[in-house]
Design a protein around this motif. Structure first.
Motif, short mmCIF file in Angstrom:
data_model
loop_
_atom_site.label_atom_id
_atom_site.label_comp_id
_atom_site.label_asym_id
_atom_site.label_seq_id
_atom_site.Cartn_x
_atom_site.Cartn_y
_atom_site.Cartn_z
N ARG A 31 0.86 -1.19 0.00
CA ARG A 31 0.00 0.00 0.00
C ARG A 31 0.89 1.22 0.00
O ARG A 31 1.74 1.38 0.88
CB ARG A 31 -0.91 0.00 1.23
N GLU A 32 0.66 2.06 -0.99
CA GLU A 32 1.43 3.30 -1.04
C GLU A 32 0.64 4.39 -0.32
O GLU A 32 -0.57 4.53 -0.54
CB GLU A 32 1.70 3.69 -2.50
N VAL A 33 1.32 5.09 0.53
CA VAL A 33 0.64 6.10 1.34
C VAL A 33 1.31 7.46 1.12
O VAL A 33 2.44 7.56 0.66
CB VAL A 33 0.68 5.74 2.84
N SER A 34 0.55 8.50 1.50
CA SER A 34 1.04 9.87 1.29
C SER A 34 2.18 10.19 2.25
O SER A 34 3.13 10.87 1.89
CB SER A 34 -0.10 10.87 1.49
N ALA A 35 2.02 9.73 3.48
CA ALA A 35 3.05 10.06 4.47
C ALA A 35 3.23 8.88 5.40
O ALA A 35 2.30 8.48 6.10
CB ALA A 35 2.63 11.29 5.25
N LEU A 36 4.43 8.35 5.38
CA LEU A 36 4.70 7.18 6.22
C LEU A 36 4.67 7.57 7.70
O LEU A 36 4.41 6.74 8.57
CB LEU A 36 6.07 6.60 5.85
N SER A 37 4.91 8.86 7.96
CA SER A 37 4.97 9.30 9.36
C SER A 37 3.65 9.04 10.09
O SER A 37 3.64 8.85 11.31
CB SER A 37 5.28 10.80 9.41
N LEU A 38 2.57 9.01 9.32
CA LEU A 38 1.29 8.75 9.96
C LEU A 38 1.13 7.29 10.36
O LEU A 38 0.26 6.94 11.15
CB LEU A 38 0.14 9.15 9.01
N TRP A 39 1.92 6.43 9.75
CA TRP A 39 1.80 4.99 10.00
C TRP A 39 2.91 4.46 10.91
O TRP A 39 2.73 3.43 11.55
CB TRP A 39 1.86 4.22 8.67
N SER B 91 3.04 12.68 -3.13
CA SER B 91 1.91 12.26 -2.30
C SER B 91 0.58 12.71 -2.89
O SER B 91 -0.47 12.13 -2.58
CB SER B 91 2.06 12.82 -0.89
N ILE B 94 -1.76 10.17 -4.99
CA ILE B 94 -2.56 9.12 -4.38
C ILE B 94 -4.04 9.33 -4.68
O ILE B 94 -4.54 10.45 -4.65
CB ILE B 94 -2.34 9.13 -2.85
N LEU B 185 0.11 16.78 5.07
CA LEU B 185 0.19 15.63 5.96
C LEU B 185 1.48 15.65 6.79
O LEU B 185 1.67 14.79 7.64
CB LEU B 185 0.07 14.32 5.17
N THR B 224 0.46 -5.76 5.60
CA THR B 224 0.63 -4.81 4.51
C THR B 224 2.03 -4.20 4.56
O THR B 224 2.54 -3.90 5.64
CB THR B 224 -0.41 -3.67 4.63
N ARG B 225 2.57 -4.08 3.38
CA ARG B 225 3.84 -3.37 3.30
C ARG B 225 3.51 -1.93 2.89
O ARG B 225 3.01 -1.70 1.79
CB ARG B 225 4.75 -4.03 2.26
N VAL B 227 4.35 1.79 1.88
CA VAL B 227 5.43 2.46 1.19
C VAL B 227 5.10 3.95 1.08
O VAL B 227 4.00 4.31 0.62
CB VAL B 227 5.63 1.88 -0.23
N ASP B 228 6.01 4.76 1.54
CA ASP B 228 5.84 6.21 1.41
C ASP B 228 6.14 6.58 -0.03
O ASP B 228 7.24 6.32 -0.54
CB ASP B 228 6.81 6.92 2.37
N VAL B 229 5.17 7.17 -0.71
CA VAL B 229 5.36 7.46 -2.14
C VAL B 229 6.41 8.53 -2.36
O VAL B 229 6.97 8.65 -3.45
CB VAL B 229 4.05 7.89 -2.84
N TYR B 247 -4.54 5.16 13.73
CA TYR B 247 -4.30 6.01 12.57
C TYR B 247 -5.30 7.18 12.54
O TYR B 247 -4.94 8.33 12.29
CB TYR B 247 -4.42 5.19 11.29
N ARG B 250 -4.24 9.84 14.72
CA ARG B 250 -3.15 10.66 14.17
C ARG B 250 -3.66 11.66 13.14
O ARG B 250 -3.22 12.80 13.09
CB ARG B 250 -2.10 9.77 13.52
#
Lengths: 592, 293
Positions: A31-39, B91, B94, B185, B224-225, B227-229, B247, B250
């Motif tokens: 899953r590609e996310v906008s900001a990894l910091s949130l996860w 980002s 997305i 974000l 789930t893996r 990944v920061d885009v 989440y 946050r």
């Protein structure tokens, strides 16, 4: 429901490929996310074993497997079996050839099995107008359409196979034409022990039994030239998958000789068997051990029995001519032309009342054919090259110095001529069959040519047809056999020595069964050896994968195809899979 | 006109216009009040006549009563430079439609409204720095240029709102209405400095946060893996209800932080997701928020 192409299920092996691809992919979803910091640093959820399994059972995978299954199901051609009880017309053709007499493992015969199948068909369509035919070299209609069900059953039970060989498809179609043609029947079912290669596509063949066979396919006997006994020539067939130790026995009703051999599987072998102490003329060859089709384990042969040609000679003697006659057949001279097979007129003019078969050599018949002025002749012209009298004869070797001109009847057929002078001619009217040889033999080289005896043989054969006897040596069931030329027919006996009724004037005879038949004429008794047609021994095995009963079943039902539904389901699932796949791609990384 | 924004959509926005608080200085006459007195229909004040003033503006009634020459001054209606800073980092790619796509729609609409109000509109795409954009200009020719730039933007790179604002400030001298469109974000503290400098220049600032619904409420997905885009950094996580709850907390904190920042600095802040139609967002949120009327 049934599957018309169950082999398609082999394609299910493709599911292994799908599963392999699925498990080779990374287990975790991406899953590609906008900001990894949130996860980052989030506590992950613990997963139960069941949840993990559920997780691994990807709906996409399930859909893909379902698509494969639906496609394979479509290719397997599923169909509802719909048993039909009525047809617009049914023609049942029973193979009535000799091979259908073969005894099967259950002690019955192939023909009986065919009858059972036919009865089953009748019971399946009790209200259908049905015709029953028997197919062989002499096809027959056993029941025309319109008979009651019970009558049809009765016809079937009363029918028997023949000893004839296989009939032709043309004769079968012709017979069907006599009852309205094949198109009149919704189903035409042939019950046989072999496939008919040129049968129309609309014909359904139900195979009954078939398979292994040991047989004698050819048998002949010849007299040894030195006069001591005979030599038998035999062809044996081992139509099985195993080596067979067989014994061939030759019997002349007084003596026997045997030969034991080991025959290779699926082979035909020819054997020359000396039989020096034989003195007989009727020979039976048998092959042991006997199998289910015993009829082709025996074959019969009848050696010619010498028959005298009765000749009435008019005119001067001619040793050359007489020698030529004697070289063809034993000759007995008789005084009465009426009792003679042949009247030879040499160098004179025969009286006008002379009738029958006449050979005119440098002679004429008063009022019919007269010789006139003798003229020198040179080149010989063959006016009818294909005439049977010239069979094997080379006229160019003839040298004829002179020949008389002649006044011939208008219907005379001139075969040879020289400078317009007829040399060899035939004439036939209601009372006479005449062959005219114009020159004086002594003025020709005929006596010293090898062609002269051949010419005389042809004359004898053409005039009194003694060659008909050759067919007596080894005839086949159903083969027309001429009865002419052996004197007045008095009686004909079957192999069981029962008299066969003969209509008046009958000149040919078709034997119905194998064995020695006996023809009795005023000239003596003549044996006719009749055998089962050789092709009946070489029955073709059923094609692999086709079971007779299955086939019958398949033809007796109609199938409502279900593959379109399976294909439609596959397409629907394909769309669902594509939708899910696109959705999942969007979940991970959605394209702009 | 690029196909991603149609004329009918713009037509439906024709009844909207920007509301700008306070009086802005401008070069040319526009539809916004300017602190400079000038020529218009709206009375501003009186002042003593000085040599050179236009006689037409002397209030002769006052002169009759008070015997003093006073000149009427009027509110000068000046044009307003509107700066549109749009996040074009990775980002923003997305989602379906992507946040970038949605932001492009939104920015196009705002540019249209600005240009229709005879304002100058400039476009400044950015990721971790400013991407060449368009300086503020008048007229519908500028609209076409803005649409072309929006169409050609390829989202990519990391985000740095702060650095982008600093570069923006160095490239523009005139204060105006600065609208920053991003998913915001990152931590609010990251760009607080940039915002302070904008405000110091006396820019009016509006923050528009564009999020994908999955950014707000992601679905459970098991192992789930992630990944920061932008940074391509990865983390593996089993996403279940518990994780999603954390989440959500946050994301809520992110929102609160932005809201707190905006309240503290007096900066309007609006949040939308890509499943809300742009038109609705303009008509309802921005209108209700006093940005448009």
């Amino acid at each position: 429901m049934t599957l018309l192409n169950p082999a398609a299920f082999y394609l299910l092996l493709g599911s292994l490929l799908i599963l392999a691809l699925h498990f080779l992919r990374a287990r975790e979803r991406r899953r590609e996310v906008s900001a990894l910091s949130l996860w980052e640093g989030l506590p992950g959820d613990p997963q139960s074993r069941a949840a993990r399994i559920r997780q691994q059972i990807d709906p996409l995978l399930l859909l893909q497997l379902a698509i494969l299954l639906a496609l394979v199901a479509a290719l397997a051609q599923p169909a509802w079996r719909m048993r039909t009880t009525s047809l617009s017309g049914l023609a049942i053709i029973l193979d009535g050839s000799a091979s259908m007499r073969t005894i099967t493992e259950d002690g019955s015969t192939r023909y009986a099995h065919a009858v059972e199948e036919a009865q089953s068909l009748l019971n399946r369509y009790p209200s259908t107008s049905t015709a029953i035919l028997q197919h062989s070299a002499r096809p027959a209609i056993l029941a025309r359409p319109g008979l009651e069900h019970a009558d049809l059953q009765d016809v079937l039970l009363r029918s028997e196979p023949t000893w004839y060989g296989d009939g032709t498809t043309a004769s079968l179609l012709s017979l069907l034409g006599g009852i309205g043609g094949a198109s009149q029947f919704e189903r035409v079912v042939l019950l046989s022990d072999h496939e008919i290669a040129d049968a129309p596509d609309s014909f359904e063949t139900i195979l009954v039994d078939g398979g292994d066979n040991l047989a004698l396919t050819a048998f002949s006997v010849r007299e040894n030239p030195e006069g001591a006994g005979v030599t038998a020539l035999v062809a044996a067939l081992n139509d099985t998958d195993a080596y067979q130790e067989v014994t061939i026995r030759i019997d002349d009703r007084e003596n026997q000789t045997t030969l034991s051999v080991l025959m290779a599987p699926d082979s035909t072998e020819r054997f020359v068997i000396p039989f020096p102490n034989s003195r007989g003329s009727l020979f039976t060859a048998s092959l042991e051990p006997e199998d289910g089709f015993a009829a082709d384990n025996r074959r019969f042969f009848s050696l010619d029995r010498p028959i005298d040609v009765r000749v009435c000679w008019l005119g001067s003697e001619n040793r050359y001519l007489m020698a030529a006659l004697r070289s063809v057949a034993p000759v007995t001279l008789v005084d009465d032309a009426a009792a003679a097979d042949l009247t030879v007129v040499h160098g004179v003019s025969a009286p006008a009342f002379l009738t029958g078969t006449i050979l005119l050599v440098h002679a004429g018949i008063e009022g019919l054919l007269s010789q006139e002025e003798t003229v020198p002749t040179d080149r010989i012209d063959v006016l009818e090259p294909g005439h049977p009298i010239l069979s094997g004869v080379d006229p160019s070797s003839f040298r004829i110095r002179e020949a008389p001109t002649a006044s011939l009847p208008p219907t005379t057929d001139v075969v040879l001529a020289a400078d317009g002078v007829p040399l060899l001619a035939t004439y036939e009217d209601g009372t006479r069959t005449v062959l005219y040889l114009a020159p004086d033999i002594l003025e020709t080289n005929l006596p010293i040519t090898v062609d002269f005896p051949l010419l005389i043989r042809n004359v004898i054969a053409g005039l009194i047809r003694v060659s008909a006897r050759l067919s007596y040596r080894s005839a086949e069931v159903g083969e027309p056999i001429s009865l002419a030329g052996l004197g007045a027919v008095e009686q004909l006996y079957d192999p069981q020595e029962k008299p066969i009724p003969l209509p008046d004037g009958l000149s040919t005879f078709r034997p119905d069964e194998p064995g020695f038949h006996t023809l009795v004429t005023d000239r003596g008794a003549f044996a006719i050896a009749v055998n089962v047609p050789a092709e009946e021994s070489e029955s073709l095995p059923a094609p692999e994968g086709i079971d007779a009963v299955d086939r019958s079943e398949r033809r007796s039902v109609r199938f409502l195809p279900l593959w379109p539904a399976a294909a439609a389901l596959a397409i629907l699932l394909l769309f669902a899979e594509a939708h899910l796949h696109a959705g999942r791609r969007g979940l991970t990384r959605r394209a702009r | 006109m690029p196909t991603f924004i149609d004329e009918a959509f713009l037509q439906r926005l024709s009844n909207l216009r920007f509301i700008v608080k306070g009086r802005r200085k401008g070069h040319l006459a526009g539809l916004h009040a300017s602190p400079r007195a000038g020529v218009s229909l709206e009375f501003a004040d009186y002042r003593a006549y000085a040599s050179g003033d236009d006689f037409r503006y002397i209030d002769w009634n006052v002169f009759g009563r008070l015997d003093r020459l006073l000149v009427k001054t009027y509110v000068h209606e000046a044009d307003l430079p509107i700066y549109l800073l749009v996040d074009s980092s990775a980002s923003m790619e997305i989602g379906v439609p992507s946040k970038a796509h949605y932001a492009a729609h939104l920015v196009a609409a705002l540019a249209y409204l600005g240009l229709r109000g005879l304002d100058r509109v400039g476009l400044f795409p950015f990721n971790d720095q400013l991407i060449p954009g368009l300086p503020a200009r008048h007229g519908m020719v500028q609209m076409g240029k803005i649409l072309r730039v929006l169409r050609d933007i390829e989202p990519g790179g990391r985000t740095s709102v702060n650095r982008a604002i600093l570069e923006f400030l160095s490239q523009t001298r005139e204060s105006g209405l600065t609208i920053v469109v991003s998913d915001f974000l990152a931590s609010g503290a990251e760009f607080a400095d940039g915002l302070a400098r904008l405000l110091h220049r006396r820019d009016e600032v509006i923050l528009l946060q564009v999020l994908d619904p999955e950014d707000v409420t992601p679905r459970a997905a098991g192992p789930t893996r992630i990944v920061d885009v932008e940074s391509a950094q990865r983390a593996t996580l089993t996403i279940g209800q518990r994780t999603l709850g954390e989440y959500a907390e946050r994301i809520r904190r992110n929102r609160e932080q932005l809201r707190g920042l905006s309240l503290e600095r007096g900066i309007p802040y609006f949040r939308t997701t890509t499943d809300v139609p742009v038109e609705r967002f303009l008509h309802e949120e921005l209108r209700r928020g006093g940005i448009l009327r």
